[in-house]
Design an enzyme around this catalytic site. Sequence first.
Site, PDB file in Angstrom:
ATOM      1  N   GLY A   2      -4.432  -5.524  -7.634  1.00 12.76           N
ATOM      2  CA  GLY A   2      -4.621  -3.997  -6.550  1.00 12.76           C
ATOM      3  C   GLY A   2      -4.508  -3.358  -5.748  1.00 12.76           C
ATOM      4  O   GLY A   2      -5.637  -3.341  -4.853  1.00 12.76           O
ATOM      5  N   ALA A   3      -3.865  -4.723  -4.885  1.00 10.62           N
ATOM      6  CA  ALA A   3      -3.352  -4.555  -3.280  1.00 10.62           C
ATOM      7  C   ALA A   3      -4.430  -4.794  -2.422  1.00 10.62           C
ATOM      8  O   ALA A   3      -4.576  -4.381  -1.029  1.00 10.62           O
ATOM      9  CB  ALA A   3      -2.868  -2.835  -3.296  1.00 10.62           C
ATOM     10  N   SER A  40       0.944  -9.183  -8.837  1.00 11.73           N
ATOM     11  CA  SER A  40       0.999  -8.270  -7.720  1.00 11.73           C
ATOM     12  C   SER A  40      -0.095  -8.780  -6.902  1.00 11.73           C
ATOM     13  O   SER A  40       0.557 -10.092  -6.064  1.00 11.73           O
ATOM     14  CB  SER A  40       0.482  -6.563  -8.594  1.00 11.73           C
ATOM     15  OG  SER A  40       0.732  -5.731  -6.906  1.00 11.73           O
ATOM     16  N   ALA A  41      -1.409  -8.465  -5.551  1.00 12.04           N
ATOM     17  CA  ALA A  41      -1.591  -9.447  -5.145  1.00 12.04           C
ATOM     18  C   ALA A  41      -2.727 -10.376  -5.706  1.00 12.04           C
ATOM     19  O   ALA A  41      -2.514 -10.861  -4.783  1.00 12.04           O
ATOM     20  CB  ALA A  41      -2.469  -7.754  -4.851  1.00 12.04           C
ATOM     21  N   ASP A  45       9.847  -3.064 -11.247  1.00  7.65           N
ATOM     22  CA  ASP A  45       8.002  -3.264 -10.587  1.00  7.65           C
ATOM     23  C   ASP A  45       8.002  -1.821  -8.783  1.00  7.65           C
ATOM     24  O   ASP A  45       7.131  -2.153  -8.809  1.00  7.65           O
ATOM     25  CB  ASP A  45       8.279  -4.568  -9.811  1.00  7.65           C
ATOM     26  CG  ASP A  45       7.222  -5.926 -10.528  1.00  7.65           C
ATOM     27  OD1 ASP A  45       6.158  -5.008 -10.878  1.00  7.65           O
ATOM     28  OD2 ASP A  45       7.752  -7.368 -10.795  1.00  7.65           O
ATOM     29  N   HIS A 102       5.470  -1.995 -13.116  1.00  5.78           N
ATOM     30  CA  HIS A 102       5.061  -2.908 -12.651  1.00  5.78           C
ATOM     31  C   HIS A 102       3.684  -3.089 -13.038  1.00  5.78           C
ATOM     32  O   HIS A 102       2.909  -1.704 -13.190  1.00  5.78           O
ATOM     33  CB  HIS A 102       4.386  -2.140 -10.663  1.00  5.78           C
ATOM     34  CG  HIS A 102       3.658  -3.280 -10.293  1.00  5.78           C
ATOM     35  ND1 HIS A 102       4.143  -4.282  -9.769  1.00  5.78           N
ATOM     36  CD2 HIS A 102       2.300  -3.205  -9.638  1.00  5.78           C
ATOM     37  CE1 HIS A 102       3.305  -4.842  -8.269  1.00  5.78           C
ATOM     38  NE2 HIS A 102       2.080  -4.580  -8.922  1.00  5.78           N
TER      39      HIS A 102
END
Length: 562
Positions: free
Chosen positions: A122-123, A209-210, A337, A452
């Site tokens: 979630g960045a 991701s994050a 992605d 992604h």
Amino acid sequence: MMIHLVLFGLVLRSAAAAKLGVVQTEGGAVEGLNVDTGFFRTVEEFKGVPFADVPGKWEKPKPHPGWDGVLIATKFRERCLQVTLLQTKTQGSEDCLYLNIFVPHGLSVSTNLPVMVYLFGGAFLLGASNDVEAFGESLYDGKEMADRGGVIVVTVNYRVGTLGFLSSGDERLPGNYGLWDQHAAISWVRRNIRAFGGNPDNITIFGQSAGAASVNFQMLSPYSKGLFRRAICQGGVALSPWALQKSPMALTRKIARKVNCWQTEEDDMLACLKAVDPIKLTMAGKINLLDIFGKDPVMDLLQLAPVVDGDFIPDDPGKLFHNAAQFDYLAGVNSMDGHIFAGIDVPSINNMKETTTADQVKGLLTGLTKDKGDAAVSSAFDVYSVHWGLAPDPAIVKKTVADIETDFLFLVPTQVALQLHANNTSGASTYSYLFNMKTRIPGFPRWVEAEHAEDLQYLFGKPFSLPLLYFPRHRDLSGYMIAYWTNFAKTGDPSRGNSKVPVLWPAFTKYHQPYLVINNSMSKSSVSYDLRSFYVKFWTQTYSQLPSVGTMEEKKSIQTDE
């Protein structure tokens, strides 16, 4: 007679349902909920178990003081304070350091199971251990994976946004609070999981991701020595260009101005920030959605992230892979992605009626390679347009845009991380994959493959738990992924374990770079070699050796002074 048989079966089943019941942890007793998953099979769920106390603002997590009586752990707790997806308000709470445990049982209560701890993506800005509810079920519900793979699954909350990652770049506001939360959760699991039937000496951490970059940071930190055994990164590593804040104090000043901390002296400004209401601070870290379609790539808006703090992350991540030598490592990316980001940076790629021009591709490259200037743009454009021909198919040009962002943000950094791990490893194994199942998201062009985060629905078994939303081919893929991931957690080898796999997955080594192509129709031809090596070589050698714009400007000014 039939009714009696059914009733007898139900009685037998409930009588045989193994469960832990009340479990004693270091903080106190907890009791979860047993959920039937099949004949003589259940998963015992413990939701909302505290692993640390309510954290102080910009402080490391502290041990939980404990509780009296039995904590009924049947409901997810609130996520950590964060902005909503649309960035218009906040949600969640500062009291958020909780985890969820999914324990599978057969006829008897499980003991000594491998443990898999999941870190959400979630960045570094939003997300939760029970994120994205659909049809009453969280995307990260560990039930199917636990049941089908024979492992304990743990999902973890950690601080995000300004409260998790704001930093002054020095010891005054060191940052990385979200990473410390993750570390505290993994440490809690190691100390307590035996009581839940888990093996504390066989913990695998995994994330997307994050969350995948976080897994990589945990591997590289000196604090993780002996804490877990294996790690999986899905679509993100610590070397990804969005995974590390390069100039944290500049961002902290920007946040300070948004909350009316205008002091010129840094110490005064930081003191002012510490007094600001947490909700205001959280909103100050939001992304302005109007900026998203600006001239800079979306990546530039993702500024809150871990930092080199000289402590948890003592040096540049690329120099810390000796710390990861002890862990078995599996990492890969989805084939598209970068498509979601490419579609924002160059919107024409998803519009059937619009063409994407060479100038738009060069514009994107200008934004991504601004550290290196014009020379980088022309050499990157040559590399990515070499297969176009004189009159390129419009779809090929559009797919090239998605490939550029996938390579730059995800694929190349992951290949570098795998190589660094293989170069440094001392007996631990390394595995590489490419997930390329066609997207299920409607409305995208035909050339779009795996978007992604599209791997997560299969890994967490959604085609089984929500069967009406999927076809048999999706269940095949879900079964393959759960088998590979949980085998890896058990043995350090995704092909070896209790779960049958469609094809053997060879290890990635210092001199030999195989990777597995993961989709629903897997066979011996799913093993390939040297993933996108032409492009990896360009970014890691040609591009990285170009002088940065700053260096060239410094040389010019020195010559002018002379």
